[in-house]
Design a protein around this motif. Structure first.
Motif, PDB file in Angstrom:
ATOM      1  N   GLU A   1       1.031  -1.360   0.029  1.00 22.52           N
ATOM      2  CA  GLU A   1      -0.162  -0.234  -0.165  1.00 22.52           C
ATOM      3  C   GLU A   1       0.985   1.135   0.391  1.00 22.52           C
ATOM      4  N   GLU A   2       0.031   2.433  -0.756  1.00 23.02           N
ATOM      5  CA  GLU A   2       1.317   3.870  -0.403  1.00 23.02           C
ATOM      6  C   GLU A   2       0.326   4.650  -0.039  1.00 23.02           C
ATOM      7  N   VAL A   3       0.265   5.402   1.108  1.00 23.58           N
ATOM      8  CA  VAL A   3       0.106   6.388   1.589  1.00 23.58           C
ATOM      9  C   VAL A   3       0.889   7.223   2.016  1.00 23.58           C
ATOM     10  N   THR A   4      -0.054   8.793   1.922  1.00 21.95           N
ATOM     11  CA  THR A   4       1.021   9.981   2.141  1.00 21.95           C
ATOM     12  C   THR A   4       0.719  10.694   3.411  1.00 21.95           C
ATOM     13  N   TYR A   5       1.759  11.442   4.024  1.00 23.06           N
ATOM     14  CA  TYR A   5       1.834  11.436   5.161  1.00 23.06           C
ATOM     15  C   TYR A   5       2.390  13.254   5.482  1.00 23.06           C
ATOM     16  N   LYS A   6       1.842  13.689   5.883  1.00 27.07           N
ATOM     17  CA  LYS A   6       2.696  15.576   6.070  1.00 27.07           C
ATOM     18  C   LYS A   6       2.972  14.541   7.688  1.00 27.07           C
ATOM     19  N   ILE A   7       3.854  15.518   7.553  1.00 28.10           N
ATOM     20  CA  ILE A   7       5.056  15.653   9.227  1.00 28.10           C
ATOM     21  C   ILE A   7       4.535  17.253   9.894  1.00 28.10           C
ATOM     22  N   VAL A   8       4.259  17.373  10.665  1.00 30.14           N
ATOM     23  CA  VAL A   8       3.870  18.529  11.254  1.00 30.14           C
ATOM     24  C   VAL A   8       3.765  18.140  13.054  1.00 30.14           C
ATOM     25  N   GLY A   9       3.768  19.430  13.151  1.00 31.15           N
ATOM     26  CA  GLY A   9       4.009  19.858  14.796  1.00 31.15           C
ATOM     27  C   GLY A   9       2.955  19.001  16.049  1.00 31.15           C
ATOM     28  N   ASP A  10       3.021  18.154  17.196  1.00 30.37           N
ATOM     29  CA  ASP A  10       2.110  17.875  18.152  1.00 30.37           C
ATOM     30  C   ASP A  10       0.829  18.081  18.011  1.00 30.37           C
ATOM     31  N   ASP A  11       0.260  19.018  17.958  1.00 33.76           N
ATOM     32  CA  ASP A  11      -0.782  20.020  18.087  1.00 33.76           C
ATOM     33  C   ASP A  11      -1.656  19.449  16.584  1.00 33.76           C
ATOM     34  N   GLU A  12      -0.901  19.665  15.900  1.00 39.71           N
ATOM     35  CA  GLU A  12      -1.923  19.387  14.342  1.00 39.71           C
ATOM     36  C   GLU A  12      -2.066  18.286  13.549  1.00 39.71           C
ATOM     37  N   ALA A  13      -1.103  17.339  14.753  1.00 42.62           N
ATOM     38  CA  ALA A  13      -1.809  15.675  14.342  1.00 42.62           C
ATOM     39  C   ALA A  13      -2.660  15.050  14.129  1.00 42.62           C
ATOM     40  N   ASP A  14      -2.893  13.984  12.826  1.00 42.36           N
ATOM     41  CA  ASP A  14      -3.866  13.935  12.721  1.00 42.36           C
ATOM     42  C   ASP A  14      -4.125  12.954  11.979  1.00 42.36           C
ATOM     43  N   ILE A  15      -4.392  11.853  13.031  1.00 46.97           N
ATOM     44  CA  ILE A  15      -3.686  10.665  11.543  1.00 46.97           C
ATOM     45  C   ILE A  15      -4.626  10.242  10.519  1.00 46.97           C
ATOM     46  N   LYS A  16      -6.749  10.983  10.788  1.00 47.81           N
ATOM     47  CA  LYS A  16      -7.408  10.924   9.521  1.00 47.81           C
ATOM     48  C   LYS A  16      -7.174  10.894   9.094  1.00 47.81           C
ATOM     49  N   SER A  17      -6.685  12.476   8.977  1.00 48.97           N
ATOM     50  CA  SER A  17      -5.809  13.417   7.617  1.00 48.97           C
ATOM     51  C   SER A  17      -4.326  12.872   6.980  1.00 48.97           C
ATOM     52  N   ASN A  18      -3.968  11.773   7.629  1.00 52.99           N
ATOM     53  CA  ASN A  18      -2.309  12.091   7.635  1.00 52.99           C
ATOM     54  C   ASN A  18      -1.597  12.705   7.820  1.00 52.99           C
ATOM     55  N   LEU A  19      -1.880  13.615   8.970  1.00 48.76           N
ATOM     56  CA  LEU A  19      -1.287  14.490   9.439  1.00 48.76           C
ATOM     57  C   LEU A  19      -0.589  13.543  10.418  1.00 48.76           C
ATOM     58  N   ILE A  20       0.831  13.541  10.957  1.00 50.20           N
ATOM     59  CA  ILE A  20       1.625  12.775  11.593  1.00 50.20           C
ATOM     60  C   ILE A  20       2.319  13.593  12.433  1.00 50.20           C
ATOM     61  N   SER A  21       2.810  13.460  13.269  1.00 48.99           N
ATOM     62  CA  SER A  21       2.961  14.528  14.555  1.00 48.99           C
ATOM     63  C   SER A  21       4.446  13.870  14.615  1.00 48.99           C
ATOM     64  N   VAL A  22       5.668  14.342  14.463  1.00 51.31           N
ATOM     65  CA  VAL A  22       6.819  14.954  13.893  1.00 51.31           C
ATOM     66  C   VAL A  22       7.667  13.627  15.116  1.00 51.31           C
ATOM     67  N   ASN A  23       7.091  13.509  16.820  1.00 49.31           N
ATOM     68  CA  ASN A  23       7.757  12.804  17.410  1.00 49.31           C
ATOM     69  C   ASN A  23       6.739  11.808  17.398  1.00 49.31           C
ATOM     70  N   SER A  24       6.091  11.151  16.400  1.00 49.76           N
ATOM     71  CA  SER A  24       5.653   9.676  15.822  1.00 49.76           C
ATOM     72  C   SER A  24       6.735   9.347  15.765  1.00 49.76           C
ATOM     73  N   PRO A  25       6.339   7.261  16.148  1.00 48.28           N
ATOM     74  CA  PRO A  25       7.258   6.471  15.498  1.00 48.28           C
ATOM     75  C   PRO A  25       7.301   6.755  14.549  1.00 48.28           C
ATOM     76  N   ILE A  26       6.701   7.099  13.105  1.00 50.80           N
ATOM     77  CA  ILE A  26       6.393   6.939  11.628  1.00 50.80           C
ATOM     78  C   ILE A  26       7.313   7.951  11.256  1.00 50.80           C
ATOM     79  N   ALA A  27       6.657   8.852  11.841  1.00 53.58           N
ATOM     80  CA  ALA A  27       7.380  10.560  11.347  1.00 53.58           C
ATOM     81  C   ALA A  27       9.422  10.105  11.660  1.00 53.58           C
ATOM     82  N   ARG A  28       9.636   9.662  12.767  1.00 52.08           N
ATOM     83  CA  ARG A  28      10.962   9.816  13.229  1.00 52.08           C
ATOM     84  C   ARG A  28      12.140   8.498  12.643  1.00 52.08           C
ATOM     85  N   ALA A  29      11.778   7.473  12.220  1.00 51.78           N
ATOM     86  CA  ALA A  29      12.030   6.916  11.460  1.00 51.78           C
ATOM     87  C   ALA A  29      11.865   7.566   9.433  1.00 51.78           C
ATOM     88  N   LEU A  30      11.147   8.266   9.389  1.00 48.89           N
ATOM     89  CA  LEU A  30      11.180   8.820   8.296  1.00 48.89           C
ATOM     90  C   LEU A  30      12.074  10.143   7.490  1.00 48.89           C
TER      91      LEU A  30
END
Length: 158
Positions: A101-130
């Motif tokens: 599967e392909e998925v698109t994420y935008k890496i944002v700040g903690d307050d902006e994160a919303d996984i339903k909108s594919n906005l992931i926190s910079v402190n999330s495991p996925i963002a830290r790995a990317l």
């Protein structure tokens, strides 16, 4: 205090919430407290205690937002030349090697994160790995179900 990374959009959302809390919620709560006081005995007045509790939550949130905005490090990736690296604020398309599967994420700040909108926190495991990866590199993310490998397909600074 440490600086809090956020996008311009995230900072504007916080400013809007702060304005609403100060101009709409705070006056409404003050009025509710005044109305409840008129009902007499404050010891057994549930409306009064509920309004005071709301005021405490409102004031706490106002202080929290003001603190975050005063320590905000607003990052606008549109002004950074795209060198193909995943950074804070970038939009990353990844390919899950296990599920195809392909998925698109935008890496944002903690307050902006919303996984339903594919906005992931910079402190999330996925963002830290990317962060720091480039196109065609593999990022390995440790999840409760084991390790998941994501291949970076595209990096956009928009």
């Amino acid at each position: 205090m440490n600086q809090i990374p956020m996008t311009e959009h995230g900072a504007q959302l916080l400013r809007d919430e702060l304005k609403r809390l100060k101009t709409v919620e705070r006056p409404r709560i003050v009025e509710a407290i005044a109305d409840a006081r008129e009902h007499g005995d404050l010891k057994e007045n549930a409306e009064y205690h509920a309004a005071r509790e709301q005021r405490g939550f409102c004031e706490g949130r106002i202080q929290e937002i003001e603190s975050k905005l005063s320590n905000a490090q607003i990052i606008d990736v549109t002004k950074v030349p795209n060198n193909g690296k995943v950074i804070f604020g970038s939009t990353v398309t990844v390919y899950n090697t296990k599920t195809d599967e392909e998925v698109t994420y935008k890496i944002v700040g903690d307050d902006e994160a919303d996984i339903k909108s594919n906005l992931i926190s910079v402190n999330s495991p996925i963002a830290r790995a990317l962060i720091g990866k480039e196109i065609d590199e593999i990022a390995t993310v440790t999840t409760p179900n084991g390790e998941v490998e994501y291949e970076v397909v595209a990096v956009e600074y928009k």
